[in-house]
Design an enzyme around this catalytic site. Structure first.
Site, short mmCIF file in Angstrom:
data_model
loop_
_atom_site.label_atom_id
_atom_site.label_comp_id
_atom_site.label_asym_id
_atom_site.label_seq_id
_atom_site.Cartn_x
_atom_site.Cartn_y
_atom_site.Cartn_z
CD GLU A 13 -59.62 49.03 -49.06
OE1 GLU A 13 -60.36 49.93 -49.42
OE2 GLU A 13 -58.58 48.74 -49.67
CG ASP A 217 -51.91 60.08 -45.30
OD1 ASP A 217 -52.12 58.91 -45.56
OD2 ASP A 217 -51.49 60.86 -46.16
N1 ADE Z 1 -51.99 56.36 -49.61
C1 ADE Z 1 -52.46 56.85 -48.44
N2 ADE Z 1 -51.76 57.92 -48.04
C2 ADE Z 1 -50.82 58.14 -48.99
C3 ADE Z 1 -49.78 59.07 -49.15
N3 ADE Z 1 -49.57 60.02 -48.22
N4 ADE Z 1 -48.99 58.98 -50.25
C4 ADE Z 1 -49.20 58.01 -51.17
N5 ADE Z 1 -50.16 57.09 -51.06
C5 ADE Z 1 -50.98 57.15 -49.99
#
Ligand code: ADE
Length: 250
Positions: A13, A217
């Site tokens: 980024e 995610d």
């Molecule tokens: N950043 C992106 N995905 C995450 C997750 N599953 N837990 C903590 N920080 C994150």
């Protein structure tokens, strides 16, 4: 002119932002590279946040003390907690809570001792501007992402959400942990590792803060799959486009 601090959670980024800043100069402070320059006619200082609450709080403190920023915007990725926060969506934070803060029974769970609060709200005007920019970017996805990324990550109709993001010093990567977080903080949309700490520092300094996170995610057993590729091909492109759009209309 107001100086805007931009903290990026990921190298990709920051690299994308630096590629469009015409004149940035590097100033190294406490092991961090602060990039001072201009973007869309604004005075900007861009920096990698580093990962976790303490590292990000230190980075924010240097931005405030040494670079005298007047507003701070954070971009990065987050795990989706609520059913609506799906991979490829964007969450603009309305507030932050540290999900791993617990000084009970001395203080209520999640309350930050001596602040009298668990929740640190973001600045309304900043958040509104960022959400409008995000909506604009997501409405024309093909202009910002390659067709392969759109297909591979099933980005059919990504949405912008506004709401609570929770932060803690853990990458949440099991379904059991996601469910536990959902139970204890039922209005949380997403989880990441820095925002609540930066929000607390900005409250201390009285400087407006907000954050934009792309859901990378679902904070479950599959959370690590394709993470790096998603950051490169989707999240860092969203961040660049959203910040650029926001600065253009500021
Ligand atoms: N950043 C992106 N995905 C995450 C997750 N599953 N837990 C903590 N920080 C994150």
């Amino acid at each position: 002119m107001a100086v805007i601090g931009i903290m990026s959670a990921m190298h990709e980024e920051l690299a994308a932002v630096l590629a469009v800043m015409p004149d940035e100069q590097c100033v190294r402070v406490v092991g961090r590279d602060f990039w001072v320059g201009h973007w869309q006619g604004h005075d900007v200082v861009a920096v990698l946040s580093r990962i976790g609450k303490v590292a990000a709080a230190t980075t924010a403190t240097v931005l405030l003390e040494r670079f005298k920023i007047d507003a701070l915007v954070f971009t990065g990725a987050a795990g989706g907690l609520s059913a609506e926060a799906q991979v490829g969506d964007v969450v603009v934070a309305s507030g932050f809570v540290q999900h791993d803060m617990d000084a009970s029974p001395l203080f209520p769970k999640h309350e930050v001792p001596l602040y009298g609060r668990a929740r640190f709200d973001t600045d309304t005007a900043l958040s509104q501007g960022l959400a409008a920019a995000a909506r604009q970017v997501l409405s024309d996805l093909a202009q910002h992402l390659g067709p392969q990324a759109i297909a591979d990550f099933h980005l059919l109709a990504p949405r912008v959400h506004r709401g609570l993001i929770v932060s803690g010093d853990r990458f949440v990567s099991t379904t059991a942990e996601r469910q536990a977080l959902q139970q204890s903080l039922s209005d949380a949309l997403a989880v990441e590792m820095e925002g609540a700490a930066v929000a607390q520092v900005c409250l201390d300094y009285g400087v407006p803060f907000s954050a934009v996170r792309t859901i990378s995610d679902r904070a479950d057993d599959d959370a690590h799959i394709d993470f790096s590729r998603f950051i490169r091909d989707v999240a860092s492109r969203y961040s660049l486009a959203i910040l650029s759009q926001w600065l253009m209309h500021r």
